[in-house]
Scaffold this motif. Structure first.
Motif, PDB file in Angstrom:
ATOM      1  N   ALA A   1      27.696  38.953  40.135  1.00 22.66           N
ATOM      2  CA  ALA A   1      27.390  37.549  40.423  1.00 22.66           C
ATOM      3  C   ALA A   1      26.336  37.021  39.466  1.00 22.66           C
ATOM      4  O   ALA A   1      26.462  35.913  38.946  1.00 22.66           O
ATOM      5  N   GLY A   2      25.287  37.802  39.192  1.00 19.66           N
ATOM      6  CA  GLY A   2      24.247  37.377  38.258  1.00 19.66           C
ATOM      7  C   GLY A   2      24.778  37.200  36.849  1.00 19.66           C
ATOM      8  O   GLY A   2      24.475  36.206  36.177  1.00 19.66           O
ATOM      9  N   ALA A   3      25.573  38.140  36.392  1.00 19.43           N
ATOM     10  CA  ALA A   3      26.153  38.046  35.044  1.00 19.43           C
ATOM     11  C   ALA A   3      27.117  36.868  34.955  1.00 19.43           C
ATOM     12  O   ALA A   3      27.152  36.158  33.944  1.00 19.43           O
ATOM     13  N   LEU A   4      27.905  36.665  36.001  1.00 21.58           N
ATOM     14  CA  LEU A   4      28.839  35.543  36.028  1.00 21.58           C
ATOM     15  C   LEU A   4      28.093  34.216  35.978  1.00 21.58           C
ATOM     16  O   LEU A   4      28.460  33.317  35.207  1.00 21.58           O
ATOM     17  N   LEU A   5      27.046  34.085  36.770  1.00 27.93           N
ATOM     18  CA  LEU A   5      26.267  32.848  36.753  1.00 27.93           C
ATOM     19  C   LEU A   5      25.693  32.602  35.359  1.00 27.93           C
ATOM     20  O   LEU A   5      25.735  31.478  34.861  1.00 27.93           O
ATOM     21  N   ALA A   6      25.190  33.639  34.725  1.00 28.88           N
ATOM     22  CA  ALA A   6      24.657  33.505  33.363  1.00 28.88           C
ATOM     23  C   ALA A   6      25.736  32.984  32.422  1.00 28.88           C
ATOM     24  O   ALA A   6      25.493  32.063  31.628  1.00 28.88           O
ATOM     25  N   ARG A   7      26.938  33.553  32.491  1.00 31.01           N
ATOM     26  CA  ARG A   7      28.042  33.095  31.619  1.00 31.01           C
ATOM     27  C   ARG A   7      28.424  31.644  31.909  1.00 31.01           C
ATOM     28  O   ARG A   7      28.688  30.866  31.011  1.00 31.01           O
ATOM     29  N   LEU A   8      28.461  31.271  33.193  1.00 29.33           N
ATOM     30  CA  LEU A   8      28.848  29.912  33.560  1.00 29.33           C
ATOM     31  C   LEU A   8      27.817  28.878  33.112  1.00 29.33           C
ATOM     32  O   LEU A   8      28.145  27.712  32.900  1.00 29.33           O
ATOM     33  N   LEU A   9      26.564  29.304  32.970  1.00 30.33           N
ATOM     34  CA  LEU A   9      25.510  28.380  32.548  1.00 30.33           C
ATOM     35  C   LEU A   9      25.411  28.247  31.032  1.00 30.33           C
ATOM     36  O   LEU A   9      24.668  27.398  30.537  1.00 30.33           O
ATOM     37  N   ALA A  10      26.148  29.046  30.300  1.00 29.61           N
ATOM     38  CA  ALA A  10      26.093  29.013  28.831  1.00 29.61           C
ATOM     39  C   ALA A  10      26.339  27.594  28.325  1.00 29.61           C
ATOM     40  O   ALA A  10      27.223  26.882  28.810  1.00 29.61           O
ATOM     41  N   GLY A  11      25.505  27.173  27.391  1.00 29.13           N
ATOM     42  CA  GLY A  11      25.644  25.847  26.795  1.00 29.13           C
ATOM     43  C   GLY A  11      25.079  24.718  27.640  1.00 29.13           C
ATOM     44  O   GLY A  11      25.137  23.561  27.239  1.00 29.13           O
ATOM     45  N   ARG A  12      24.551  25.027  28.800  1.00 33.57           N
ATOM     46  CA  ARG A  12      23.986  23.994  29.682  1.00 33.57           C
ATOM     47  C   ARG A  12      22.496  23.859  29.414  1.00 33.57           C
ATOM     48  O   ARG A  12      21.794  24.844  29.222  1.00 33.57           O
ATOM     49  N   ASP A  13      22.017  22.646  29.428  1.00 36.51           N
ATOM     50  CA  ASP A  13      20.590  22.382  29.290  1.00 36.51           C
ATOM     51  C   ASP A  13      20.018  22.264  30.696  1.00 36.51           C
ATOM     52  O   ASP A  13      19.959  21.180  31.265  1.00 36.51           O
ATOM     53  N   LEU A  14      19.652  23.397  31.261  1.00 33.12           N
ATOM     54  CA  LEU A  14      19.241  23.460  32.652  1.00 33.12           C
ATOM     55  C   LEU A  14      18.060  24.414  32.779  1.00 33.12           C
ATOM     56  O   LEU A  14      18.008  25.445  32.115  1.00 33.12           O
ATOM     57  N   VAL A  15      17.116  24.040  33.612  1.00 36.98           N
ATOM     58  CA  VAL A  15      16.010  24.936  33.943  1.00 36.98           C
ATOM     59  C   VAL A  15      16.171  25.291  35.414  1.00 36.98           C
ATOM     60  O   VAL A  15      16.125  24.422  36.281  1.00 36.98           O
ATOM     61  N   LEU A  16      16.378  26.556  35.675  1.00 35.19           N
ATOM     62  CA  LEU A  16      16.561  27.055  37.032  1.00 35.19           C
ATOM     63  C   LEU A  16      15.258  27.728  37.452  1.00 35.19           C
ATOM     64  O   LEU A  16      14.811  28.677  36.821  1.00 35.19           O
ATOM     65  N   VAL A  17      14.626  27.213  38.507  1.00 30.01           N
ATOM     66  CA  VAL A  17      13.333  27.721  38.967  1.00 30.01           C
ATOM     67  C   VAL A  17      13.530  28.463  40.286  1.00 30.01           C
ATOM     68  O   VAL A  17      14.050  27.891  41.242  1.00 30.01           O
ATOM     69  N   LEU A  18      13.107  29.719  40.306  1.00 25.93           N
ATOM     70  CA  LEU A  18      13.189  30.527  41.517  1.00 25.93           C
ATOM     71  C   LEU A  18      11.780  30.909  41.942  1.00 25.93           C
ATOM     72  O   LEU A  18      11.085  31.636  41.243  1.00 25.93           O
ATOM     73  N   ASP A  19      11.374  30.389  43.077  1.00 25.34           N
ATOM     74  CA  ASP A  19      10.040  30.656  43.610  1.00 25.34           C
ATOM     75  C   ASP A  19      10.129  31.793  44.632  1.00 25.34           C
ATOM     76  O   ASP A  19      11.181  32.037  45.208  1.00 25.34           O
ATOM     77  N   GLY A  20       9.020  32.453  44.848  1.00 22.73           N
ATOM     78  CA  GLY A  20       8.973  33.504  45.865  1.00 22.73           C
ATOM     79  C   GLY A  20       9.656  34.786  45.441  1.00 22.73           C
ATOM     80  O   GLY A  20      10.163  35.534  46.281  1.00 22.73           O
ATOM     81  N   VAL A  21       9.683  35.070  44.149  1.00 19.31           N
ATOM     82  CA  VAL A  21      10.375  36.257  43.639  1.00 19.31           C
ATOM     83  C   VAL A  21       9.811  37.532  44.252  1.00 19.31           C
ATOM     84  O   VAL A  21      10.532  38.514  44.419  1.00 19.31           O
ATOM     85  N   GLU A  22       8.545  37.507  44.654  1.00 17.61           N
ATOM     86  CA  GLU A  22       7.951  38.708  45.249  1.00 17.61           C
ATOM     87  C   GLU A  22       8.652  39.121  46.540  1.00 17.61           C
ATOM     88  O   GLU A  22       8.578  40.270  46.955  1.00 17.61           O
ATOM     89  N   THR A  23       9.394  38.211  47.163  1.00 20.45           N
ATOM     90  CA  THR A  23      10.038  38.509  48.443  1.00 20.45           C
ATOM     91  C   THR A  23      11.310  39.331  48.301  1.00 20.45           C
ATOM     92  O   THR A  23      11.846  39.790  49.306  1.00 20.45           O
ATOM     93  N   ILE A  24      11.807  39.529  47.084  1.00 17.30           N
ATOM     94  CA  ILE A  24      13.051  40.284  46.930  1.00 17.30           C
ATOM     95  C   ILE A  24      12.837  41.783  46.838  1.00 17.30           C
ATOM     96  O   ILE A  24      13.787  42.531  46.720  1.00 17.30           O
ATOM     97  N   GLY A  25      11.588  42.234  46.915  1.00 20.08           N
ATOM     98  CA  GLY A  25      11.257  43.640  46.735  1.00 20.08           C
ATOM     99  C   GLY A  25      12.204  44.618  47.401  1.00 20.08           C
ATOM    100  O   GLY A  25      12.673  45.557  46.776  1.00 20.08           O
ATOM    101  N   GLY A  26      12.505  44.445  48.670  1.00 23.14           N
ATOM    102  CA  GLY A  26      13.358  45.387  49.380  1.00 23.14           C
ATOM    103  C   GLY A  26      14.825  45.023  49.383  1.00 23.14           C
ATOM    104  O   GLY A  26      15.639  45.741  49.948  1.00 23.14           O
ATOM    105  N   ASP A  27      15.197  43.928  48.789  1.00 29.19           N
ATOM    106  CA  ASP A  27      16.594  43.477  48.793  1.00 29.19           C
ATOM    107  C   ASP A  27      17.246  43.900  47.480  1.00 29.19           C
ATOM    108  O   ASP A  27      17.131  43.231  46.462  1.00 29.19           O
ATOM    109  N   THR A  28      17.953  45.026  47.521  1.00 30.39           N
ATOM    110  CA  THR A  28      18.530  45.551  46.273  1.00 30.39           C
ATOM    111  C   THR A  28      19.588  44.623  45.689  1.00 30.39           C
ATOM    112  O   THR A  28      19.703  44.525  44.472  1.00 30.39           O
TER     113      THR A  28
END
Length: 179
Positions: free
Chosen positions: A37-64
């Protein structure tokens, strides 16, 4: 169902590039991994002028799944779109791809703090004729502290100052955002 982070990313992208969100939703058939899913999203965003902001990254620690998704997104993101990861502590060790110093920048508190010139400009902009050196020194340049006079208040008024900030921030929200 899909991992929560995948749904959040789809929702974040949808208002700006609806076709990408629709493609991502359609392409994420059950059984696909979070890394795919992450790789697919990266490919789909290719050529787009977009800034994607993800807050709270520290909360993913236990979510593999979330860690794999973000690792794939960070590692696969092409030129064009930008990804901003915000964490209030060191990012989880399970999140890969952050060692690429050519693509990753880390900002510390002091990078975000006012210097005297920035504080002077901002204080003038809000009609305060205050010597900016005093609040910058007292608050270490902390923007909220400088702008809301926390540097000049005694501790007994801090609750009032918190309320003032909350009222000002809430006044800026739409009804949907405030609910």
């Amino acid at each position: 169902g899909r991992p929560a982070l995948t749904r959040l990313l789809e929702a974040a992208v949808e208002p700006h590039v609806p076709a990408v969100a629709a493609e991502l939703t359609a392409a994420l058939a059950p059984g696909r991994t979070a890394a795919e899913a992450g790789a697919l999203l990266a490919r789909l965003l290719a050529g787009r002028d977009l800034v994607l902001v993800l807050d709270g990254v520290e909360t993913i620690g236990g979510d593999t799944d979330a860690a794999w998704l973000l690792t794939a997104l960070v590692g696969s993101l092409p030129e064009g779109p930008r990804l901003v990861l915000i964490s209030r502590q060191d990012p989880p060790r399970s999140l890969g791809g952050l060692g690429d110093v050519h693509r990753v920048v880390f900002l510390e508190d002091e990078d975000l703090a006012f210097d005297v010139a920035e504080a002077a400009e901002c204080l003038r902009g809000i009609g305060r004729d205050t010597d900016p050196r005093r609040p910058v020194d007292a608050m270490g340049g902390w923007v909220t502290g400088v702008l809301y006079d926390w540097w000049d208040a005694d501790s007994s008024v801090s609750a009032v100052q918190h309320d003032r900030i909350a009222v000002e921030l809430l006044a800026q929200l739409t009804a949907a955002e405030a609910s």
